[in-house]
Write a protein that holds these residues in place. Structure first.
Motif, PDB file in Angstrom:
ATOM      1  N   PRO A   1       0.818  -1.216   0.000  1.00 58.23           N
ATOM      2  CA  PRO A   1       0.000   0.000   0.000  1.00 58.23           C
ATOM      3  C   PRO A   1       0.851   1.266   0.000  1.00 58.23           C
ATOM      4  N   GLY A   2       0.428   2.212  -0.767  1.00 56.97           N
ATOM      5  CA  GLY A   2       1.170   3.470  -0.917  1.00 56.97           C
ATOM      6  C   GLY A   2       2.162   3.375  -2.052  1.00 56.97           C
ATOM      7  N   MET A   3       3.046   2.417  -2.001  1.00 53.91           N
ATOM      8  CA  MET A   3       4.038   2.234  -3.059  1.00 53.91           C
ATOM      9  C   MET A   3       3.360   1.874  -4.382  1.00 53.91           C
ATOM     10  N   THR A   4       2.382   1.001  -4.333  1.00 56.37           N
ATOM     11  CA  THR A   4       1.686   0.571  -5.548  1.00 56.37           C
ATOM     12  C   THR A   4       0.946   1.743  -6.185  1.00 56.37           C
ATOM     13  N   GLU A   5       0.231   2.508  -5.388  1.00 51.19           N
ATOM     14  CA  GLU A   5      -0.495   3.657  -5.923  1.00 51.19           C
ATOM     15  C   GLU A   5       0.466   4.679  -6.542  1.00 51.19           C
ATOM     16  N   ARG A   6       1.597   4.914  -5.891  1.00 46.65           N
ATOM     17  CA  ARG A   6       2.581   5.864  -6.447  1.00 46.65           C
ATOM     18  C   ARG A   6       3.129   5.363  -7.782  1.00 46.65           C
ATOM     19  N   ALA A   7       3.363   4.069  -7.894  1.00 41.98           N
ATOM     20  CA  ALA A   7       3.850   3.506  -9.156  1.00 41.98           C
ATOM     21  C   ALA A   7       2.807   3.692 -10.258  1.00 41.98           C
ATOM     22  N   LEU A   8       1.544   3.464  -9.939  1.00 38.69           N
ATOM     23  CA  LEU A   8       0.485   3.654 -10.933  1.00 38.69           C
ATOM     24  C   LEU A   8       0.350   5.123 -11.321  1.00 38.69           C
ATOM     25  N   GLU A   9       0.479   6.013 -10.358  1.00 42.22           N
ATOM     26  CA  GLU A   9       0.415   7.449 -10.649  1.00 42.22           C
ATOM     27  C   GLU A   9       1.576   7.882 -11.543  1.00 42.22           C
ATOM     28  N   GLN A  10       2.756   7.299 -11.353  1.00 40.23           N
ATOM     29  CA  GLN A  10       3.899   7.626 -12.205  1.00 40.23           C
ATOM     30  C   GLN A  10       3.689   7.124 -13.631  1.00 40.23           C
ATOM     31  N   ILE A  11       3.104   5.936 -13.777  1.00 44.10           N
ATOM     32  CA  ILE A  11       2.798   5.408 -15.112  1.00 44.10           C
ATOM     33  C   ILE A  11       1.823   6.344 -15.818  1.00 44.10           C
ATOM     34  N   GLU A  12       0.819   6.816 -15.091  1.00 43.19           N
ATOM     35  CA  GLU A  12      -0.149   7.761 -15.662  1.00 43.19           C
ATOM     36  C   GLU A  12       0.537   9.060 -16.064  1.00 43.19           C
ATOM     37  N   ALA A  13       1.430   9.584 -15.221  1.00 43.14           N
ATOM     38  CA  ALA A  13       2.154  10.823 -15.539  1.00 43.14           C
ATOM     39  C   ALA A  13       3.020  10.642 -16.785  1.00 43.14           C
ATOM     40  N   ASP A  14       3.647   9.485 -16.922  1.00 45.88           N
ATOM     41  CA  ASP A  14       4.460   9.203 -18.111  1.00 45.88           C
ATOM     42  C   ASP A  14       3.586   9.171 -19.361  1.00 45.88           C
ATOM     43  N   ALA A  15       2.389   8.605 -19.256  1.00 48.63           N
ATOM     44  CA  ALA A  15       1.464   8.582 -20.396  1.00 48.63           C
ATOM     45  C   ALA A  15       1.033  10.006 -20.760  1.00 48.63           C
ATOM     46  N   ARG A  16       0.734  10.818 -19.758  1.00 48.37           N
ATOM     47  CA  ARG A  16       0.331  12.211 -20.025  1.00 48.37           C
ATOM     48  C   ARG A  16       1.447  13.013 -20.683  1.00 48.37           C
ATOM     49  N   ALA A  17       2.687  12.671 -20.391  1.00 46.41           N
ATOM     50  CA  ALA A  17       3.816  13.382 -21.013  1.00 46.41           C
ATOM     51  C   ALA A  17       3.933  13.041 -22.501  1.00 46.41           C
ATOM     52  N   ARG A  18       3.377  11.921 -22.917  1.00 46.27           N
ATOM     53  CA  ARG A  18       3.489  11.470 -24.310  1.00 46.27           C
ATOM     54  C   ARG A  18       2.278  11.799 -25.171  1.00 46.27           C
ATOM     55  N   TRP A  19       1.074  11.826 -24.554  1.00 50.16           N
ATOM     56  CA  TRP A  19      -0.159  12.000 -25.325  1.00 50.16           C
ATOM     57  C   TRP A  19      -1.049  13.050 -24.681  1.00 50.16           C
TER      58      TRP A  19
ATOM     59  N   VAL B   1      -8.554  -5.776 -13.402  1.00 56.26           N
ATOM     60  CA  VAL B   1      -8.064  -4.423 -13.662  1.00 56.26           C
ATOM     61  C   VAL B   1      -8.965  -3.709 -14.669  1.00 56.26           C
ATOM     62  N   PHE B   2      -9.104  -2.409 -14.447  1.00 54.22           N
ATOM     63  CA  PHE B   2      -9.762  -1.504 -15.391  1.00 54.22           C
ATOM     64  C   PHE B   2      -8.781  -0.385 -15.686  1.00 54.22           C
ATOM     65  N   VAL B   3      -8.516  -0.160 -16.966  1.00 53.64           N
ATOM     66  CA  VAL B   3      -7.719   0.993 -17.405  1.00 53.64           C
ATOM     67  C   VAL B   3      -8.563   1.726 -18.433  1.00 53.64           C
ATOM     68  N   GLY B   4      -8.896   2.969 -18.141  1.00 57.25           N
ATOM     69  CA  GLY B   4      -9.699   3.779 -19.054  1.00 57.25           C
ATOM     70  C   GLY B   4      -9.028   5.116 -19.307  1.00 57.25           C
TER      71      GLY B   4
ATOM     72  N   ASP C   1       0.723  -1.962 -20.494  1.00 57.65           N
ATOM     73  CA  ASP C   1       2.039  -2.597 -20.640  1.00 57.65           C
ATOM     74  C   ASP C   1       2.932  -2.311 -19.435  1.00 57.65           C
ATOM     75  N   PHE C   2       2.966  -1.066 -18.994  1.00 59.29           N
ATOM     76  CA  PHE C   2       3.817  -0.716 -17.862  1.00 59.29           C
ATOM     77  C   PHE C   2       3.233  -1.234 -16.546  1.00 59.29           C
ATOM     78  N   LEU C   3       1.912  -1.253 -16.431  1.00 56.65           N
ATOM     79  CA  LEU C   3       1.286  -1.809 -15.237  1.00 56.65           C
ATOM     80  C   LEU C   3       1.660  -3.283 -15.086  1.00 56.65           C
ATOM     81  N   LYS C   4       1.611  -4.049 -16.182  1.00 57.65           N
ATOM     82  CA  LYS C   4       1.917  -5.485 -16.135  1.00 57.65           C
ATOM     83  C   LYS C   4       3.371  -5.753 -15.745  1.00 57.65           C
ATOM     84  N   SER C   5       4.277  -4.845 -16.094  1.00 54.11           N
ATOM     85  CA  SER C   5       5.709  -5.097 -15.881  1.00 54.11           C
ATOM     86  C   SER C   5       6.320  -4.312 -14.733  1.00 54.11           C
ATOM     87  N   ARG C   6       5.778  -3.156 -14.402  1.00 52.41           N
ATOM     88  CA  ARG C   6       6.445  -2.280 -13.446  1.00 52.41           C
ATOM     89  C   ARG C   6       5.676  -1.993 -12.165  1.00 52.41           C
TER      90      ARG C   6
END
Length: 152
Positions: free
Chosen positions: A54-72, A93-96, A114-119
């Motif tokens: 807990p906490g670490m997982t949410e931060r990792a998901l938030e970073q993946i989202e931030a990386d996606a926002r930087a690209r698109w 899992v739901f990703v929307g 892809d990043f959720l499955k691996s990171r």
């Protein structure tokens, strides 16, 4: 963005509504729902147990989202991942993603998955049928999931 890690099931329709309600700027919504399948690595799966930090997982998901926002150019992003004991055909899992344009929504949703499955720090233990008995085994990240990161 909404990132949730939870034991409870989620309502796909409600998650979709979070992406579209009062959102006239985005013309595209793409979502993915992952389910527990009944066969993995040639064995009959009876159930899946997911753990997280807990906490670490949410931060990792938030970073993946931030990386996606930087690209698109993205509007809204919803990520819901379940933990705990799941049975075959349960939602995991739901990703929307919403975006002004479909290309960005498709690509960003694939990138996030892809990043959720691996990171993302989730640990999975399967219960499989071994003859007439059941055994449990930890599941490593699949080579195909790690390979998928190379396209990004």
């Amino acid at each position: 963005m909404a990132v949730r890690v939870q034991t409870a099931d989620f309502d796909v329709g409600a998650e979709y509504q979070q992406l579209v309600n009062n959102n006239p700027a985005d013309g595209a919504v793409v979502f993915f729902v992952g389910l527990v399948r009944d066969l993995n690595q040639g064995d009959q799966v009876k159930g899946l147990f997911l753990e997280h930090y807990p906490g670490m997982t949410e931060r990792a998901l938030e970073q993946i989202e931030a990386d996606a926002r930087a690209r698109w150019p993205l509007g809204r992003v919803q990520v819901v991942h379940r933990v705990g004991q799941l049975e075959v055909n349960d939602q995991i899992v739901f990703v929307g993603v919403s975006s002004p344009h479909r290309e960005a929504a498709y690509e960003a949703s694939q990138f996030i998955m892809d990043f959720l499955k691996s990171r993302a720090p989730f640990w999975k233990k399967e219960t499989v049928r071994d003859g007439s008995d059941h055994q449990q085994r930890w599941i490593d990240t699949a080579a195909k999931d790690t390979e998928a990161l190379k396209r990004w």
